[in-house]
Design a protein around this motif. Structure first.
Motif, short mmCIF file in Angstrom:
data_model
loop_
_atom_site.label_atom_id
_atom_site.label_comp_id
_atom_site.label_asym_id
_atom_site.label_seq_id
_atom_site.Cartn_x
_atom_site.Cartn_y
_atom_site.Cartn_z
N ILE A 159 0.79 -1.11 0.05
CA ILE A 159 0.07 -0.01 -0.01
C ILE A 159 0.87 1.26 0.07
O ILE A 159 0.57 2.18 -0.68
CB ILE A 159 -0.91 -0.03 1.17
CG1 ILE A 159 -2.10 -1.01 1.05
CG2 ILE A 159 -1.79 1.30 1.31
CD1 ILE A 159 -2.68 -1.46 2.31
N ALA A 160 1.90 1.13 0.87
CA ALA A 160 3.05 2.56 0.65
C ALA A 160 3.48 2.73 -0.73
O ALA A 160 3.62 3.88 -0.81
CB ALA A 160 4.10 2.10 1.97
N ARG A 161 3.98 1.25 -1.14
CA ARG A 161 4.33 1.67 -2.79
C ARG A 161 3.38 2.11 -3.53
O ARG A 161 3.69 3.07 -4.34
CB ARG A 161 4.87 0.24 -3.03
CG ARG A 161 5.45 0.39 -4.41
CD ARG A 161 5.97 -1.07 -4.95
NE ARG A 161 4.84 -1.97 -5.39
CZ ARG A 161 4.94 -2.74 -6.10
NH1 ARG A 161 6.13 -3.14 -6.81
NH2 ARG A 161 3.90 -3.41 -6.39
N ALA A 162 2.28 1.73 -3.42
CA ALA A 162 0.78 2.36 -4.16
C ALA A 162 0.81 3.88 -3.97
O ALA A 162 0.58 4.59 -5.01
CB ALA A 162 -0.25 1.33 -3.94
N ILE A 163 0.83 4.22 -3.01
CA ILE A 163 0.60 5.69 -2.65
C ILE A 163 1.81 6.40 -2.68
O ILE A 163 1.56 7.76 -2.57
CB ILE A 163 -0.02 6.14 -1.15
CG1 ILE A 163 0.92 5.37 0.07
CG2 ILE A 163 -1.41 5.18 -1.03
CD1 ILE A 163 0.51 5.86 1.20
N ALA A 164 3.05 5.96 -3.03
CA ALA A 164 4.22 6.83 -2.99
C ALA A 164 4.08 7.80 -4.09
O ALA A 164 4.61 8.88 -4.00
CB ALA A 164 5.42 5.80 -3.26
N THR A 165 3.31 7.43 -5.16
CA THR A 165 3.36 8.43 -6.35
C THR A 165 1.99 9.15 -6.53
O THR A 165 1.86 9.73 -7.56
CB THR A 165 3.33 7.40 -7.64
OG1 THR A 165 2.36 6.59 -7.62
CG2 THR A 165 4.46 6.41 -7.83
N LYS A 166 1.49 9.47 -5.38
CA LYS A 166 0.16 10.19 -5.13
C LYS A 166 -0.72 9.85 -6.03
O LYS A 166 -1.29 10.64 -6.89
CB LYS A 166 0.62 11.60 -4.96
CG LYS A 166 1.62 11.92 -3.93
CD LYS A 166 1.51 13.39 -3.52
CE LYS A 166 2.67 13.80 -2.41
NZ LYS A 166 2.14 13.13 -1.19
N PRO A 167 -1.21 8.46 -6.14
CA PRO A 167 -2.30 8.30 -7.07
C PRO A 167 -3.63 8.77 -6.88
O PRO A 167 -3.97 9.35 -5.64
CB PRO A 167 -2.47 6.72 -6.86
CG PRO A 167 -2.03 6.52 -5.66
CD PRO A 167 -0.87 7.65 -5.17
N SER A 168 -4.73 9.09 -7.79
CA SER A 168 -5.78 9.47 -7.58
C SER A 168 -6.65 8.13 -7.51
O SER A 168 -7.84 8.42 -6.94
CB SER A 168 -6.33 10.36 -8.60
OG SER A 168 -6.05 9.77 -9.82
N LEU A 169 -6.23 7.01 -7.98
CA LEU A 169 -7.07 5.87 -7.92
C LEU A 169 -6.15 4.62 -7.64
O LEU A 169 -4.98 4.52 -8.36
CB LEU A 169 -7.72 5.45 -9.43
CG LEU A 169 -8.44 4.32 -9.59
CD1 LEU A 169 -10.01 4.08 -8.66
CD2 LEU A 169 -8.81 4.36 -11.07
#
Ligand code: ADP
Ligand code: MG
Length: 263
Positions: A159-169
């Motif tokens: 989850i941290a990896r997923a949010i690292a790039t500041k996704p909107s989705l």
């Protein structure tokens, strides 16, 4: 009228099967607003993962359109696609398969920051600490290998990896299905907190309507590649209209209990 964050229409993906073709996704249409959770529920083989892979362009559809952040996502390529991909991330069911088991936690989180030019080399260690804290992990875990930490910790790293790039989705494909009940509730709580604080939208894929009821605003129920019914998550789950919806509800006996655990 503003357009939704994501608008999918007529999405179709066929696979050969015994001399014929089957539609793993059959004329699927849905939309997701910023900061909203849409669940895709359905039994095994109903096309959930196919839709997830289509969203990420890990596979290409035979027909249909995907509009993401106001752009035609399927026609994008090169730098424009790379840039947009940072805004659309995925979390899989099995982090041991999705992450390199021998990589350190720090390495897994450094990759997206470097690849998407989110932070300079000098800044990245501090960003990694912030990301770990963001998902409720001790910064002391940074030097540990993925295979050395627990399943719940691994999914927090994913989850941290997923949010690292500041996704909107963020697309989550059975992301809590392999976790035991108490860890699952903690991860659902984390997802709800991240959504509230950073206004991330989720396409939350699950076969489990108890989990869906706890986290989703709306739900679409898939049956053999088609959306059988959709609507407000609690309304649909409390009184399903379709045969497949009724069958899934019957298979999820502890609906209210899971919700209490997550709240
Ligand atoms: P779910 O995630 O809901 O369990 P999937 O999207 O994985 O469902 O699969 C939907 C259907 O598409 C299934 O019948 C599956 O066998 C088929 N399918 C999925 N991927 C492939 C593939 N790469 N080749 C052939 N058939 C596939
Ligand atoms: Mg699947």
């Amino acid at each position: 009228m503003t357009s939704p964050l994501l608008a999918v229409s007529g999405l179709t993906k066929r696979y050969p099967r015994g001399g014929k073709t089957i539609a793993a996704a059959d004329n699927v249409s849905f939309h997701i607003e910023a900061g909203e959770t849409l669940a895709l529920a359905g039994p095994s083989g109903s096309g959930k993962s196919t839709i997830a892979r289509l969203m990420l362009r890990l596979i290409e559809p035979d027909a249909g359109h995907i509009e993401f952040e106001g752009s035609d996502f399927l026609s994008m390529n090169g730098a424009a696609l790379r840039h947009r991909r940072a805004r659309l991330q995925m979390v899989f069911q099995d982090p041991l398969a999705a992450l390199n088991p021998r990589a350190t936690v720090a390495r897994v989180l450094d990759d997206p920051l470097r690849i998407h030019h989110i932070a300079s080399r000098a800044e990245r260690p501090r960003r990694i600490v912030t990301l770990l804290e963001r998902v409720g992990l001790s910064p002391g875990l940074a030097g540990r290998a993925i295979h050395e930490i627990s399943g719940g910790q691994r999914q927090r790293v994913a989850i941290a990896r997923a949010i690292a790039t500041k996704p909107s989705l963020v697309v989550l494909d059975e992301a809590v299905s392999a976790l035991d009940v108490s860890v699952r509730a903690q991860i659902l709580r984390l997802l709800l907190d991240l959504q509230r604080e950073e206004r991330i939208a989720y396409l939350f894929i699950s076969h489990d309507l108890g989990v869906v009821r706890a986290i989703a605003h709306r739900v679409a129920i898939l049956d053999a590649g088609r959306i059988a019914e959709s609507g407000d998550a609690r309304t649909v789950i409390d009184a399903p209209q379709s045969a497949i919806g009724k069958a899934l509800v019957a298979a999820a006996p502890r609906l209210s209990r899971i919700e209490q655990d997550a709240s």
